[in-house]
Scaffold this active site. Structure first.
Site, PDB file in Angstrom:
ATOM      1  N   SER A   1       0.830  -1.208   0.000  1.00 14.81           N
ATOM      2  CA  SER A   1       0.000   0.000   0.000  1.00 14.81           C
ATOM      3  C   SER A   1       0.857   1.248   0.000  1.00 14.81           C
ATOM      4  CB  SER A   1      -0.855  -0.036   1.266  1.00 14.81           C
ATOM      5  OG  SER A   1      -1.486   1.190   1.476  1.00 14.81           O
TER       6      SER A   1
ATOM      7  N   TYR B   1      -2.144  -1.370  11.071  1.00 15.35           N
ATOM      8  CA  TYR B   1      -2.442  -1.840   9.712  1.00 15.35           C
ATOM      9  C   TYR B   1      -1.289  -1.471   8.769  1.00 15.35           C
ATOM     10  CZ  TYR B   1      -4.109  -1.496   4.931  1.00 15.35           C
ATOM     11  OH  TYR B   1      -4.193  -1.588   3.566  1.00 15.35           O
TER      12      TYR B   1
ATOM     13  N   LYS C   1       1.828  -3.793   6.621  1.00 11.58           N
ATOM     14  CA  LYS C   1       2.229  -3.717   5.201  1.00 11.58           C
ATOM     15  C   LYS C   1       3.760  -3.627   5.097  1.00 11.58           C
ATOM     16  CE  LYS C   1      -1.801  -3.992   3.272  1.00 11.58           C
ATOM     17  NZ  LYS C   1      -2.190  -5.271   2.673  1.00 11.58           N
TER      18      LYS C   1
HETATM   19  C1  WQD Z   1      -9.578   9.337   0.850  1.00  8.72           C
HETATM   20  C2  WQD Z   1      -9.792  10.809   1.128  1.00  8.72           C
HETATM   21  C3  WQD Z   1     -10.268  11.345   3.411  1.00  8.72           C
HETATM   22  C4  WQD Z   1     -14.136   9.347   3.694  1.00  8.72           C
HETATM   23  C5  WQD Z   1      -7.090   4.312   3.100  1.00  8.72           C
HETATM   24  C6  WQD Z   1      -6.033   3.579   3.876  1.00  8.72           C
HETATM   25  C7  WQD Z   1      -5.009   3.026   2.944  1.00  8.72           C
HETATM   26  C8  WQD Z   1      -5.620   2.161   1.879  1.00  8.72           C
HETATM   27  C9  WQD Z   1      -6.816   2.810   1.243  1.00  8.72           C
HETATM   28  C10 WQD Z   1      -6.923   0.243   2.649  1.00  8.72           C
HETATM   29  C11 WQD Z   1      -9.122  11.308   2.396  1.00  8.72           C
HETATM   30  C12 WQD Z   1     -11.452  11.686   2.530  1.00  8.72           C
HETATM   31  C13 WQD Z   1     -12.930   9.832   3.232  1.00  8.72           C
HETATM   32  C14 WQD Z   1     -15.183  10.270   3.981  1.00  8.72           C
HETATM   33  C15 WQD Z   1     -13.748  12.081   3.306  1.00  8.72           C
HETATM   34  N1  WQD Z   1      -5.814   0.845   2.333  1.00  8.72           N
HETATM   35  N2  WQD Z   1     -12.740  11.180   3.045  1.00  8.72           N
HETATM   36  N3  WQD Z   1     -14.947  11.612   3.769  1.00  8.72           N
HETATM   37  O1  WQD Z   1      -7.384   7.304   3.786  1.00  8.72           O
HETATM   38  O2  WQD Z   1      -6.405   7.710   1.475  1.00  8.72           O
HETATM   39  O3  WQD Z   1      -6.504   5.412   2.395  1.00  8.72           O
HETATM   40  O4  WQD Z   1      -7.692   3.402   2.196  1.00  8.72           O
HETATM   41  O5  WQD Z   1      -7.232  -0.824   2.693  1.00  8.72           O
HETATM   42  O6  WQD Z   1      -4.059   2.353   3.653  1.00  8.72           O
HETATM   43  O7  WQD Z   1      -5.450   4.473   4.792  1.00  8.72           O
HETATM   44  O8  WQD Z   1      -8.599   6.498   1.690  1.00  8.72           O
HETATM   45  O9  WQD Z   1     -10.925   6.553   0.896  1.00  8.72           O
HETATM   46  O10 WQD Z   1     -10.485   6.584   3.389  1.00  8.72           O
HETATM   47  O11 WQD Z   1      -9.932   8.610   2.016  1.00  8.72           O
HETATM   48  O12 WQD Z   1     -13.588  13.308   3.148  1.00  8.72           O
HETATM   49  O13 WQD Z   1     -16.280   9.908   4.414  1.00  8.72           O
HETATM   50  O14 WQD Z   1     -11.203  11.032   1.312  1.00  8.72           O
HETATM   51  O15 WQD Z   1     -10.108  12.351   4.380  1.00  8.72           O
HETATM   52  O16 WQD Z   1      -8.665  12.599   2.154  1.00  8.72           O
HETATM   53  P1  WQD Z   1      -7.174   6.843   2.404  1.00  8.72           P
HETATM   54  P2  WQD Z   1     -10.059   6.997   2.021  1.00  8.72           P
END
Ligand code: WQD
Length: 340
Positions: A125, A150, A154
């Site tokens: 990741s 988590y 990785k």
């Molecule tokens: C993306 C953006 C949030 C939800 C995570 C894990 C990573 C990987 C993928 C998982 C961010 C914003 C999100 C919401 C929002 N592995 N957001 N409102 O955090 O980049 O990565 O998922 O298995 O290891 O950390 O992805 O989709 O959660 O967030 O504003 O309701 O969307 O703040 O900027 P992230 P995400």
């Protein structure tokens, strides 16, 4: 000779898409999953897309004798390991659950690979880069200390694989995914989060479907052009095809060293607000959203330099964000609103 690829966690979001792409590329695929975080919707979708049923084994990769039996029952040429817990917040609350499951299952895969000589692909990741100082990140960018158990699993699993390749002469590849989103163009397989989604796109599609009242955009005061975070959103089918290229490279003897690492992203930063606007536009939907405080642990910006994968794997992301968001919405409609 047809080669056989074992896909652990093959009933999940990424695993099901990879099973489809591998099968369509001519590989025999064995799907294994303990169904701890999914039902059989995606496996059934895989069978419908392929018009055949890849062998399915319900098993836990933490059970070393079950893993050994699987490798005795099938001649596995390569194994792709997805079976893991993936909720960042839960991992902070329950680190032992994450360390036990994610590390032990991979140790069992590595032991089986050591004995059988199977090539190993690990699903890593972009989280290993933390909050990068320089963007875009290349594979040579430093891995920063993980901010969650988590993320730590990785990094540790990458190290397990690197060390086993070096000591036992195994072939291993780690693919560092950026943000996988979307669904298969058939809308027969896709993301099925349990409970309230943590990730942005399922939250958007569930809000559009009326399952969630309102999307919260976490933070609009980041030092980015529109104040919201920047990510590299990669289409799930594009991502799945990268696995076919990486498996082929390992099995065809094309690797330049025993252990290789590739970024799997588009190279294109997209803000949360841009993604929301693109979803609204391509699907003709107005989304109920508001700005909310920053979410703990979020990095401001991360996107890939995918040129190593472009060059060495012969792989490139081709789908636009709009196409991907249309596919995500088609899937959500089929699942939640039962629209075909
Ligand atoms: C993306 C953006 C949030 C939800 C995570 C894990 C990573 C990987 C993928 C998982 C961010 C914003 C999100 C919401 C929002 N592995 N957001 N409102 O955090 O980049 O990565 O998922 O298995 O290891 O950390 O992805 O989709 O959660 O967030 O504003 O309701 O969307 O703040 O900027 P992230 P995400």
């Amino acid at each position: 000779m047809i080669k056989t690829v074992l896909v652990s966690g093959g009933a999940g979001f990424i695993g099901s898409h990879v099973t489809v792409e591998l099968s369509q590329a001519g590989y025999e695929v064995v799907v294994a999953d303990n169904m701890s975080n999914c039902d059989d919707t995606n496996y059934k979708g895989v069978c419908a897309i392929l018009g055949k049923e890849p062998p399915f084994i319900n098993m836990d990769f933490c059970d070393s004798s079950a893993v050994a039996k699987l490798f005795a029952d099938y001649k596995i040429d390569a194994v792709i390991h997805f079976a893991a817990f993936k909720a960042v917040g839960e991992s902070v609350a329950e680190p032992l659950k994450y360390y036990r499951n994610n590390l032990l299952s991979f140790l069992n895969v590595l032991e089986a690979a050591r004995q059988s000589g199977a090539a190993v692909l690990f699903s890593s990741s972009a989280t290993v880069y933390g909050e990068p100082e320089e963007l875009p990140v290349t594979e040579a960018s430093p891995r920063l200390p993980a901010t969650s158990p988590y993320g730590n699993t990785k990094q540790i699993c990458e190290d397990f694989l690197r060390d086993c390749c070096s000591a036992y002469g195994l072939r291993g590849t780690a693919l560092r995914y950026f943000n996988p989103i979307g669904a298969h163009p058939s809308a027969l397989i896709g993301e099925l989060p349990r409970g309230v989604p943590n990730n942005l796109v399922p939250y958007i599609t569930q809000t559009a479907a009326g399952k969630r009242e309102r999307l919260s955009i976490f933070g609009n005061d980041y030092p980015t052009p529109d104040g919201t975070c920047l990510r590299d959103y990669i289409d799930i089918t594009d991502l799945a095809k990268a696995h076919v290229c990486a498996v082929r490279r390992m099995l065809d003897g094309k690797m330049e060293s025993g252990y290789e690492v590739f970024n799997i992203g588009t190279g294109r930063p997209v803000s949360v607000l841009e993604l929301v606007n693109a979803f609204e536009k391509v699907n003709g939907i107005r989304l109920n959203y508001c700005f909310a405080p920053r979410r703990a642990g979020d990095v401001t910006a991360v996107w890939a330099d995918p040129s190593l994968a472009n060059e060495k794997l012969g792989w490139k992301a081709v789908r636009s964000v709009e196409e991907t968001l249309a596919a995500a919405w088609a899937w959500e409609k089929r699942i939640s609103l039962h629209e075909e």
